[in-house]
Write a protein that holds these residues in place. Structure first.
Motif, PDB file in Angstrom:
ATOM      1  N   ASN A  44      27.703   1.698 -12.565  1.00 42.32           N
ATOM      2  CA  ASN A  44      27.783   1.404 -14.001  1.00 42.32           C
ATOM      3  C   ASN A  44      26.505   1.813 -14.726  1.00 42.32           C
ATOM      4  O   ASN A  44      26.539   2.407 -15.810  1.00 42.32           O
ATOM      5  N   ARG A  45      25.344   1.487 -14.132  1.00 43.46           N
ATOM      6  CA  ARG A  45      24.071   1.834 -14.775  1.00 43.46           C
ATOM      7  C   ARG A  45      23.879   3.348 -14.827  1.00 43.46           C
ATOM      8  O   ARG A  45      23.411   3.892 -15.828  1.00 43.46           O
ATOM      9  N   LEU A  46      24.242   4.030 -13.751  1.00 43.31           N
ATOM     10  CA  LEU A  46      24.106   5.488 -13.736  1.00 43.31           C
ATOM     11  C   LEU A  46      25.019   6.128 -14.769  1.00 43.31           C
ATOM     12  O   LEU A  46      24.645   7.093 -15.442  1.00 43.31           O
ATOM     13  N   THR A 102      29.172  13.118 -17.341  1.00 38.57           N
ATOM     14  CA  THR A 102      28.103  13.733 -16.543  1.00 38.57           C
ATOM     15  C   THR A 102      27.991  13.102 -15.167  1.00 38.57           C
ATOM     16  O   THR A 102      27.743  13.803 -14.173  1.00 38.57           O
ATOM     17  N   ILE A 103      28.177  11.793 -15.078  1.00 40.51           N
ATOM     18  CA  ILE A 103      28.033  11.119 -13.786  1.00 40.51           C
ATOM     19  C   ILE A 103      29.097  11.594 -12.799  1.00 40.51           C
ATOM     20  O   ILE A 103      28.858  11.677 -11.587  1.00 40.51           O
ATOM     21  N   ILE A 104      30.282  11.951 -13.305  1.00 41.46           N
ATOM     22  CA  ILE A 104      31.335  12.479 -12.440  1.00 41.46           C
ATOM     23  C   ILE A 104      30.888  13.806 -11.827  1.00 41.46           C
ATOM     24  O   ILE A 104      31.062  14.052 -10.629  1.00 41.46           O
ATOM     25  N   VAL A 105      30.284  14.656 -12.642  1.00 42.28           N
ATOM     26  CA  VAL A 105      29.829  15.965 -12.176  1.00 42.28           C
ATOM     27  C   VAL A 105      28.675  15.822 -11.186  1.00 42.28           C
ATOM     28  O   VAL A 105      28.665  16.443 -10.110  1.00 42.28           O
ATOM     29  N   VAL A 106      27.680  15.007 -11.537  1.00 49.88           N
ATOM     30  CA  VAL A 106      26.499  14.841 -10.675  1.00 49.88           C
ATOM     31  C   VAL A 106      26.895  14.287  -9.309  1.00 49.88           C
ATOM     32  O   VAL A 106      26.423  14.763  -8.267  1.00 49.88           O
ATOM     33  N   SER A 107      27.772  13.299  -9.285  1.00 50.21           N
ATOM     34  CA  SER A 107      28.174  12.716  -8.006  1.00 50.21           C
ATOM     35  C   SER A 107      29.014  13.690  -7.186  1.00 50.21           C
ATOM     36  O   SER A 107      28.935  13.697  -5.950  1.00 50.21           O
ATOM     37  N   ALA A 108      29.798  14.535  -7.842  1.00 50.04           N
ATOM     38  CA  ALA A 108      30.585  15.545  -7.117  1.00 50.04           C
ATOM     39  C   ALA A 108      29.661  16.552  -6.430  1.00 50.04           C
ATOM     40  O   ALA A 108      29.857  16.906  -5.264  1.00 50.04           O
ATOM     41  N   SER A 168      28.246   8.664   1.255  1.00 48.52           N
ATOM     42  CA  SER A 168      28.771   7.368   0.822  1.00 48.52           C
ATOM     43  C   SER A 168      28.331   7.036  -0.596  1.00 48.52           C
ATOM     44  O   SER A 168      29.129   6.589  -1.426  1.00 48.52           O
ATOM     45  N   PHE A 169      27.050   7.256  -0.885  1.00 49.80           N
ATOM     46  CA  PHE A 169      26.526   6.950  -2.215  1.00 49.80           C
ATOM     47  C   PHE A 169      27.256   7.752  -3.288  1.00 49.80           C
ATOM     48  O   PHE A 169      27.755   7.205  -4.276  1.00 49.80           O
ATOM     49  N   THR A 170      27.332   9.055  -3.104  1.00 49.84           N
ATOM     50  CA  THR A 170      27.894   9.918  -4.145  1.00 49.84           C
ATOM     51  C   THR A 170      29.406   9.755  -4.280  1.00 49.84           C
ATOM     52  O   THR A 170      29.938   9.771  -5.396  1.00 49.84           O
ATOM     53  N   VAL A 171      30.112   9.578  -3.163  1.00 52.45           N
ATOM     54  CA  VAL A 171      31.560   9.421  -3.240  1.00 52.45           C
ATOM     55  C   VAL A 171      31.935   8.125  -3.949  1.00 52.45           C
ATOM     56  O   VAL A 171      32.865   8.089  -4.764  1.00 52.45           O
ATOM     57  N   SER A 191      33.531   5.962 -11.152  1.00 53.48           N
ATOM     58  CA  SER A 191      33.468   6.604 -12.463  1.00 53.48           C
ATOM     59  C   SER A 191      34.808   7.203 -12.865  1.00 53.48           C
ATOM     60  O   SER A 191      35.303   6.968 -13.970  1.00 53.48           O
ATOM     61  N   GLN A 192      35.421   7.979 -11.961  1.00 50.56           N
ATOM     62  CA  GLN A 192      36.652   8.665 -12.359  1.00 50.56           C
ATOM     63  C   GLN A 192      37.858   7.730 -12.366  1.00 50.56           C
ATOM     64  O   GLN A 192      38.764   7.898 -13.188  1.00 50.56           O
ATOM     65  N   VAL A 193      37.884   6.722 -11.494  1.00 50.64           N
ATOM     66  CA  VAL A 193      38.988   5.767 -11.524  1.00 50.64           C
ATOM     67  C   VAL A 193      38.932   4.935 -12.804  1.00 50.64           C
ATOM     68  O   VAL A 193      39.958   4.718 -13.465  1.00 50.64           O
TER      69      VAL A 193
END
Length: 456
Positions: free
Chosen positions: A291-293, A301-307, A340-343, A349-351
């Motif tokens: 949530n904070r990220l 953007t968080i969806i892209v960065v984590s992908a 694990s962190f990024t997934v 985020s996407q859900v």
């Protein structure tokens, strides 16, 4: 980082969302799901060990077993969503928990009787997979029913946090138990956790009512509505396409994980369980910070960065096969931590993104349509992994899968999501329009004669 024009955004909520710690129904759901997630982690470690160590499965059989667990998403995923939209979602989850418990109990019973064979393990994995489809689609569709819209992201974050706690404790506990208990007996504990989840769900009181029968149309029509909603949203279409490709290629690489670790690299089972548990701390941190990220980087953007981060983690995982033997475990832990962190950040985020933009009458069908695509590719990846590993070896397949998974990130990197700080208001407006159309279609169907309805 460029900020979009303020006119294209929706204003942040004017007040703070109510605390879920006072929401009795959510707390029961949370408790039951946490327990069953722990059991699923035990089973997820024990079942491949049974296949590889107890039943001496070949690479092809391990691939088929991996495919069996997710085949249901491809076979029954779409009709499950339309059916769940017609039913009480909590009731669907209750039945799914009972089916999963019975399927898990059958494994130690067959083993104790000296009858357990590989084909039985595959069949039971398939049955469990079918129950999982119905549970997961109903579960994701139940969150917006149980909690308020401004509590959805917090609910998903809490659920993912305890999911990752289970991922930390489950494999470590399983690895320790496997040194003193035979793997089939550990599966009995998984069955018990599904029964605990059943009891927790049974105690929830909610206000959900089933969709009226008079508003129902042919199943194929309702399925098309859910699929059309996903396809007609350009951003959602990109997210689903990337997730599907990523799952296909990571499935290709990671299906052979027990063979790679236990046979190719010669690690003991206890090290496998402990390594996964230590690495899963990354998932816990991801759930706690998603949530904070998202607020810091932006909803898109968080969806892209984590992908991108998960793609890098996949490459680090493959590097485990070329480093010196003494470095293999640390590299494995680092890869699993980052993965694990990024997934988890990506999933939260996407859900949350798609739950917020989807009209309530379409939630089950939307989730099922997405699961059909993004989980339906897993049995394909698992089966292909078994075939290719038999033909060219496990390590080359791991490299092919991880490189392709990294390249799949381009689908979201080169999209408007990269610079999107908040959800554009036009997406919310489009979702409202879709809800109105769905309602109009249902009302129009009610006014049609029965014969016309059957023909449609």
């Amino acid at each position: 980082m460029t900020r979009p024009e303020s006119g294209g955004n929706i204003d942040p909520p004017p007040r703070r969302a109510e605390s879920l710690w006072r929401h009795g129904g959510f707390l029961r759901l949370w408790g039951g799901e946490t327990t069953s997630q722990l059991g699923a982690q035990l089973g997820g470690l024990a079942i491949p060990v049974i296949a590889v160590v107890v039943l001496h499965a070949s690479e092809f059989e391990v691939g088929v077993l991996g495919a069996a667990g997710t085949l249901a998403f491809l076979v029954v995923g779409l009709p499950a969503g339309a059916l769940i939209d017609r039913m009480l979602k909590r009731r669907v989850m209750l039945r799914a928990d009972l089916v999963r418990a019975l399927a898990m109990v059958a494994i130690p019973v067959l083993w104790l009787a000296g009858l357990l064979q590989m084909w039985q393990l595959i069949v039971l994995a398939t049955i469990t997979g079918i129950a999982r489809v119905f549970f997961d689609v109903a579960y994701q569709s139940y969150i917006p029913v149980l909690v308020k819209r401004d509590q959805i992201a917090d609910a998903n974050s809490k659920l993912e946090t305890t999911s990752q706690l289970a991922a930390i404790g489950g494999p470590a506990l399983g690895g320790a138990l496997l040194t003193i208990i035979q793997a089939p007996l550990i599966i009995a504990a998984t069955a018990v956790t599904y029964l605990v989840s059943f009891g927790m769900l049974l105690s929830i009181r909610d206000t959900e009512v089933p969709a009226p029968k008079e508003g129902r149309r042919p199943l194929a029509v309702e399925i098309r509505e859910g699929a059309a909603f996903v396809w007609d949203q350009p951003l959602l279409r990109r997210i689903v396409s990337y997730t599907a490709l990523n799952n296909l290629f990571t499935g290709l690489a990671f299906t052979m994980l027990p063979v790679l670790i236990l046979r190719e690299l010669g690690m003991p089972v206890a090290v496998l369980g402990a390594s996964i548990s230590v690495a899963a701390v990354g998932g816990l941190l991801g759930a706690a910070s998603s949530n904070r990220l998202g607020a810091w980087l932006g909803e898109g953007t968080i969806i892209v960065v984590s992908a991108v981060g998960s793609g890098i983690a996949a490459l680090v995982f493959a590097a485990m096969t070329v480093v010196p033997p003494e470095a293999a475990v640390p590299v494995f832990i680092a890869a699993e931590f980052l993965m694990s962190f990024t997934v988890v950040v990506y999933n939260v985020s996407q859900v949350s993104f798609r739950q917020r933009i989807c009209p309530t009458p379409l939630l089950g069908r939307m989730n099922a349509s997405i699961r059909f695509v993004v989980w339906g590719v897993l049995p394909i990846g698992g089966f292909a992994s078994g075939v290719l590993s038999t033909a060219i070896g496990v390590i080359p397949v791991v490299w092919i899968g991880t490189i392709a998974a990294f390249l799949a990130c381009a689908l979201v990197v080169f999209s408007p999501l990269t610079r999107m700080r908040t959800l554009p208001s036009e997406i919310v407006e489009q979702a409202a329009d879709v809800a109105a159309v769905v309602q109009q279609n249902a009302e129009a169907h009610d006014r049609e004669p029965d014969g016309d309805a059957r023909e449609s």
